[in-house]
Design a protein around this motif. Structure first.
Motif, PDB file in Angstrom:
ATOM      1  N   HIS A   1     -62.537  10.355 -17.123  1.00 16.70           N
ATOM      2  CA  HIS A   1     -61.440   9.405 -16.901  1.00 16.70           C
ATOM      3  C   HIS A   1     -61.964   8.006 -16.559  1.00 16.70           C
ATOM      4  O   HIS A   1     -61.502   7.000 -17.100  1.00 16.70           O
ATOM      5  CB  HIS A   1     -60.540   9.918 -15.787  1.00 16.70           C
ATOM      6  N   GLU A   2     -62.958   7.968 -15.665  1.00 18.32           N
ATOM      7  CA  GLU A   2     -63.467   6.677 -15.204  1.00 18.32           C
ATOM      8  C   GLU A   2     -64.262   5.941 -16.282  1.00 18.32           C
ATOM      9  O   GLU A   2     -64.315   4.713 -16.290  1.00 18.32           O
ATOM     10  CB  GLU A   2     -64.343   6.876 -13.963  1.00 18.32           C
ATOM     11  N   LEU A   3     -64.886   6.680 -17.184  1.00 19.23           N
ATOM     12  CA  LEU A   3     -65.653   6.041 -18.250  1.00 19.23           C
ATOM     13  C   LEU A   3     -64.758   5.412 -19.303  1.00 19.23           C
ATOM     14  O   LEU A   3     -65.124   4.402 -19.920  1.00 19.23           O
ATOM     15  CB  LEU A   3     -66.565   7.065 -18.933  1.00 19.23           C
ATOM     16  N   ARG A   4     -63.594   5.982 -19.497  1.00 15.32           N
ATOM     17  CA  ARG A   4     -62.740   5.559 -20.607  1.00 15.32           C
ATOM     18  C   ARG A   4     -62.342   4.094 -20.501  1.00 15.32           C
ATOM     19  O   ARG A   4     -62.462   3.330 -21.474  1.00 15.32           O
ATOM     20  CB  ARG A   4     -61.501   6.451 -20.677  1.00 15.32           C
ATOM     21  N   THR A   5     -61.890   3.651 -19.345  1.00 14.13           N
ATOM     22  CA  THR A   5     -61.381   2.283 -19.200  1.00 14.13           C
ATOM     23  C   THR A   5     -62.458   1.222 -19.396  1.00 14.13           C
ATOM     24  O   THR A   5     -62.286   0.316 -20.216  1.00 14.13           O
ATOM     25  CB  THR A   5     -60.698   2.114 -17.834  1.00 14.13           C
ATOM     26  N   PRO A   6     -63.592   1.286 -18.678  1.00 14.69           N
ATOM     27  CA  PRO A   6     -64.607   0.244 -18.894  1.00 14.69           C
ATOM     28  C   PRO A   6     -65.201   0.267 -20.292  1.00 14.69           C
ATOM     29  O   PRO A   6     -65.482  -0.789 -20.871  1.00 14.69           O
ATOM     30  CB  PRO A   6     -65.664   0.537 -17.825  1.00 14.69           C
ATOM     31  N   LEU A   7     -65.402   1.440 -20.867  1.00 12.55           N
ATOM     32  CA  LEU A   7     -65.953   1.501 -22.219  1.00 12.55           C
ATOM     33  C   LEU A   7     -64.985   0.900 -23.231  1.00 12.55           C
ATOM     34  O   LEU A   7     -65.397   0.194 -24.165  1.00 12.55           O
ATOM     35  CB  LEU A   7     -66.281   2.947 -22.592  1.00 12.55           C
ATOM     36  N   THR A   8     -63.704   1.174 -23.047  1.00 13.07           N
ATOM     37  CA  THR A   8     -62.697   0.580 -23.937  1.00 13.07           C
ATOM     38  C   THR A   8     -62.701  -0.929 -23.816  1.00 13.07           C
ATOM     39  O   THR A   8     -62.634  -1.658 -24.819  1.00 13.07           O
ATOM     40  CB  THR A   8     -61.302   1.142 -23.606  1.00 13.07           C
TER      41      THR A   8
END
Length: 279
Positions: free
Chosen positions: A54-61
């Motif tokens: 979940h936490e990786l999704r936002t910054p990577l996007t």
């Protein structure tokens, strides 16, 4: 004589059976404890996978979107490009912090923290940490005060781990105090057998319903729409570090608004505070 021998044999058999039953009970208890431990580790693994995903999704996007915008706009205004690059840097730092916290969490849970214990002056370490965060305090307009006894407070602990605890507590306070009106106090008190550190702030404090879970992993209190970003790992990891060093950590509820997190550590051997107690 034969009757006496038979009675003794009967007693020995009963004793042996009782011993076997006791060993069986102990073995079953140990097996249940090991199964519980394995289940807890499996739940932790599942929690880590779900949270990290979940936490990786936002910054990577965000990083990908901004990268594609800059790549597709070679004539982009320099100021806008600088702003996008600053966002990319901030998001990569966020990813780095997440990776470090997850590594810390798994190492602590496995009992393999790579500790390098030594006798250190916790007061000097506090001064060093505060100096390193001067820019953060200045950027948010936060007033900071420290209170320490005039004599050293020597504890035996991994200095890097204790620095991590102090940075976690101070960073947590920075996130919640009002901008330009924030106030953070860090106080060190020395007793005969231990030293106590308290980090207090003038933020909104911890809601009553969240206080029992404030040190739980992957738990964040307050309104999800208004609280600062975070993973809910900093306080959990900090408490585990302090407990590993033989101390304890707690949350205090000040009479006025704000939060106060405290921890205590035993003084190093031969460093008792007799005759120099901060009352």
């Amino acid at each position: 004589m034969r009757r006496t021998h038979s009675a003794a044999r009967y007693v020995n058999i009963r004793s042996a059976r009782a011993t076997l039953r006791a060993r069986k009970r102990d073995g079953m208890a140990a097996l249940r404890a090991e199964n519980d431990r394995l289940r807890d580790r499996e739940r932790l693994r599942d929690d880590i996978v779900a949270t990290v995903s979940h936490e990786l999704r936002t910054p990577l996007t965000s990083i990908r979107a901004l990268g594609e915008l800059m790549l597709g706009s070679p004539d982009m205004d320099a100021d806008q490009r600088d702003m996008f690059l600053r966002i990319v840097v901030a998001e990569t730092e966020r990813l780095t912090r997440l990776a470090e916290q997850v590594l810390d969490l798994t190492a602590l849970d496995a009992g393999d923290g790579g500790w390098d214990d030594a006798d250190i002056d916790i007061g000097a370490l506090i001064v060093d940490v505060m100096a390193g965060m001067t820019g953060v305090f200045a950027e948010r307009g936060i007033a900071v005060a420290t209170h320490q006894p005039p004599c050293p407070a020597i504890v035996r602990v991994d200095a890097d781990r204790l620095r991590q605890v102090l940075v976690n507590l101070l960073s947590n306070a920075v996130k919640f105090v009002p901008e330009s009106e924030g106030r953070i106090d860090i106080a060190l008190t020395l007793a005969r057998q231990d030293v106590t550190v308290r980090v207090s702030d003038n933020g909104p404090g911890v809601p009553l319903e969240d206080r029992p879970h404030v040190f739980a992993r992957f738990r964040q209190g307050g309104n999800a729409a208004t609280r600062p970003p975070g993973k809910g790992l900093g306080l959990f990891i900090s408490r585990r570090i302090i407990e590993r060093a033989g101390g304890r950590m707690w949350l205090e509820a000040p009479p006025d608004q704000g939060a106060c997190f405290g921890f205590s550590l035993p003084l190093a051997a031969g460093a008792g505070g007799a005759g120099r107690i901060d009352q």
